[in-house]
Structures are given as structure tokens and as C-alpha cells.
Design a protein around this motif. Structure first.
Motif, PDB file in Angstrom:
ATOM      1  N   ARG A 208      69.821  39.003  65.970  1.00  0.00           N
ATOM      2  CA  ARG A 208      68.711  39.833  66.455  1.00  0.00           C
ATOM      3  C   ARG A 208      67.695  40.084  65.346  1.00  0.00           C
TER       4      ARG A 208
ATOM      5  N   ASN B 284      64.843  44.669  71.303  1.00  0.00           N
ATOM      6  CA  ASN B 284      64.040  45.078  70.150  1.00  0.00           C
ATOM      7  C   ASN B 284      63.928  46.609  70.157  1.00  0.00           C
TER       8      ASN B 284
ATOM      9  N   LEU C  23      59.227  37.891  65.659  1.00  0.00           N
ATOM     10  CA  LEU C  23      58.286  38.699  66.446  1.00  0.00           C
ATOM     11  C   LEU C  23      57.216  39.311  65.550  1.00  0.00           C
TER      12      LEU C  23
ATOM     13  N   CYS D 209      57.275  42.705  70.768  1.00  0.00           N
ATOM     14  CA  CYS D 209      57.998  41.929  71.771  1.00  0.00           C
ATOM     15  C   CYS D 209      57.158  41.725  73.036  1.00  0.00           C
TER      16      CYS D 209
ATOM     17  N   TYR E 290      59.288  32.244  74.564  1.00  0.00           N
ATOM     18  CA  TYR E 290      60.698  32.377  74.209  1.00  0.00           C
ATOM     19  C   TYR E 290      61.202  31.058  73.630  1.00  0.00           C
TER      20      TYR E 290
ATOM     21  N   VAL F 196      55.595  38.157  73.818  1.00  0.00           N
ATOM     22  CA  VAL F 196      56.432  37.008  74.161  1.00  0.00           C
ATOM     23  C   VAL F 196      56.357  36.769  75.663  1.00  0.00           C
TER      24      VAL F 196
ATOM     25  N   SER G 189      59.762  48.646  69.789  1.00  0.00           N
ATOM     26  CA  SER G 189      58.762  47.961  70.597  1.00  0.00           C
ATOM     27  C   SER G 189      57.357  48.401  70.198  1.00  0.00           C
TER      28      SER G 189
ATOM     29  N   TRP H 267      63.755  39.331  65.564  1.00  0.00           N
ATOM     30  CA  TRP H 267      62.763  40.388  65.347  1.00  0.00           C
ATOM     31  C   TRP H 267      61.834  40.043  64.185  1.00  0.00           C
TER      32      TRP H 267
ATOM     33  N   PHE I 173      60.046  42.231  79.395  1.00  0.00           N
ATOM     34  CA  PHE I 173      59.691  43.354  78.535  1.00  0.00           C
ATOM     35  C   PHE I 173      60.450  44.591  78.998  1.00  0.00           C
TER      36      PHE I 173
ATOM     37  N   VAL J 154      65.033  39.710  72.095  1.00  0.00           N
ATOM     38  CA  VAL J 154      63.685  40.253  72.285  1.00  0.00           C
ATOM     39  C   VAL J 154      63.764  41.525  73.134  1.00  0.00           C
TER      40      VAL J 154
END
Length: 181
Positions: A84, A130, A91, A138, A102, A141, A133, A88, A151, A127
Motif C-alpha cells: 500500500r 488510501n 499516487l 486517489c 489503475y 485514478v 484522501s 500511495w 473512490f 488506492v
């Protein structure tokens, strides 16, 4: 111990969280967001006087005013495993006003991990979880076909954030079925 405060934004109430020393932002969630606070291992105590919250709120003021504050201006320490954290990190590299798929993130993660390929679904899970945010973007994406799904804050907030950043949404669409609609 972790501390929290709230921030009134055009997207609704936002909860911010910081670590025990008040040195790092560890969370930012919109009201009703999926996985709200799930990476914080302890209870959060409200404390509106942490200097890091003041800094983050000023950053958010600028962001919602249409400015382009840099992510590096904030001390961020999202809590999560190595995979993760890797997602991130990618991102954070997506420029203001741009989107990434993605699949593109999966390709970058595969390269980072020395693998031939990576599952876009695994990336989607990272994502979606996350914990910071908006600041770690995120919302930037999208699906490879232009789908505005995935989302955790909800697709309508995702659209509003992308519009705020001036993203051309032509050719993008809200799927009939999917996650985080």
C-alpha cells in the motif's frame, strides 16, 4: 494515541488525524467515506490545537481556492503495509489536474517490485484504502476505459474534485455498477 480535528470543506466535513507527537498527518477522510479511520490502530482524541492541523487546514484552504499546493508541504505518514505504501507513493506523483489509470499504477508497481505484471484489482484495493484522501490524490485514478469508479469518498465527490482541478471529464463516465458509487 492519535488526535483528530474537523475541517469544513466544499465537499462536506473532513476529519483530519495526526500521530501522537502531532508531527505527521496520518488520516484525512470525508464525512461518510468508506474505511473512515480504519488505518488508525487506536482511538482518536479530538484536539483542535495541534500545529500540524493548522498547517493542513491552510493547505486545504488553498487547494479548495483553486491553488495548487504541493504535497511535500505537509508531513504525511499514512499507516499501511509495504504494498500500500508503494501505491500511495505513486499516487503522490500524479500531477494536479491530471489522471492516471489503475493499470498504469499496476505497471509502475510491478516495475518497483521486479515483477512482470501486477493486478489492477490489488492496486485498486490499495488506492481505495488510501488513508489521506485528497492530499494523497486517489481521486485522480480512473479506469482505463474512462470509468470514474473506485473512490471511497463516493463518485460525486471524485467528480467535484476533478472538476475543481480542471480535469477534462469528456470521455469519462460513471459506471452503472462498481465500487464506491
Amino acid at each position: 494515541m492519535y488526535y483528530s480535528t474537523t475541517y469544513s470543506s466544499p465537499m462536506g466535513t473532513i476529519t483530519l488525524a495526526c500521530d501522537d507527537g502531532g508531527n505527521n498527518i496520518v488520516g484525512l477522510w470525508t464525512e461518510g467515506q468508506k474505511y473512515h479511520g480504519d488505518t488508525i490502530p487506536d482511538a482518536m482524541t479530538e484536539n483542535n490545537h495541534m500545529p500540524v492541523f493548522h498547517t493542513a487546514k491552510k493547505w486545504l484552504d488553498r487547494y479548495f481556492a483553486g491553488e495548487k499546493p504541493d504535497i511535500s508541504e505537509l508531513p504525511l505518514a499514512p499507516i499501511g503495509g509495504e504494498f500500500r505504501q508503494g501505491v500511495w507513493s505513486i499516487l503522490r506523483e500524479i500531477p494536479y489536474g491530471e489522471v492516471m489509470t489503475y493499470g498504469s499504477i499496476a505497471k509502475k508497481m510491478a516495475e518497483k517490485m521486479g515483477k512482470e505484471s501486477m493486478s489492477s484489482q490489488a492496486v485498486g484495493g490499495a488506492v481505495g484504502h488510501n488513508p489521506i484522501s485528497i492530499i494523497i490524490p486517489c481521486h485522480r485514478v480512473v479506469g482505463s476505459n474512462g470509468s470514474l469508479t473506485g473512490f471511497a469518498g463516493g463518485v460525486q465527490i471524485k467528480i467535484r474534485l476533478l472538476e475543481l482541478e480542471g480535469v477534462d471529464l469528456t470521455g469519462m463516465f460513471v459506471p452503472k455498477k462498481g465500487t464506491a458509487l
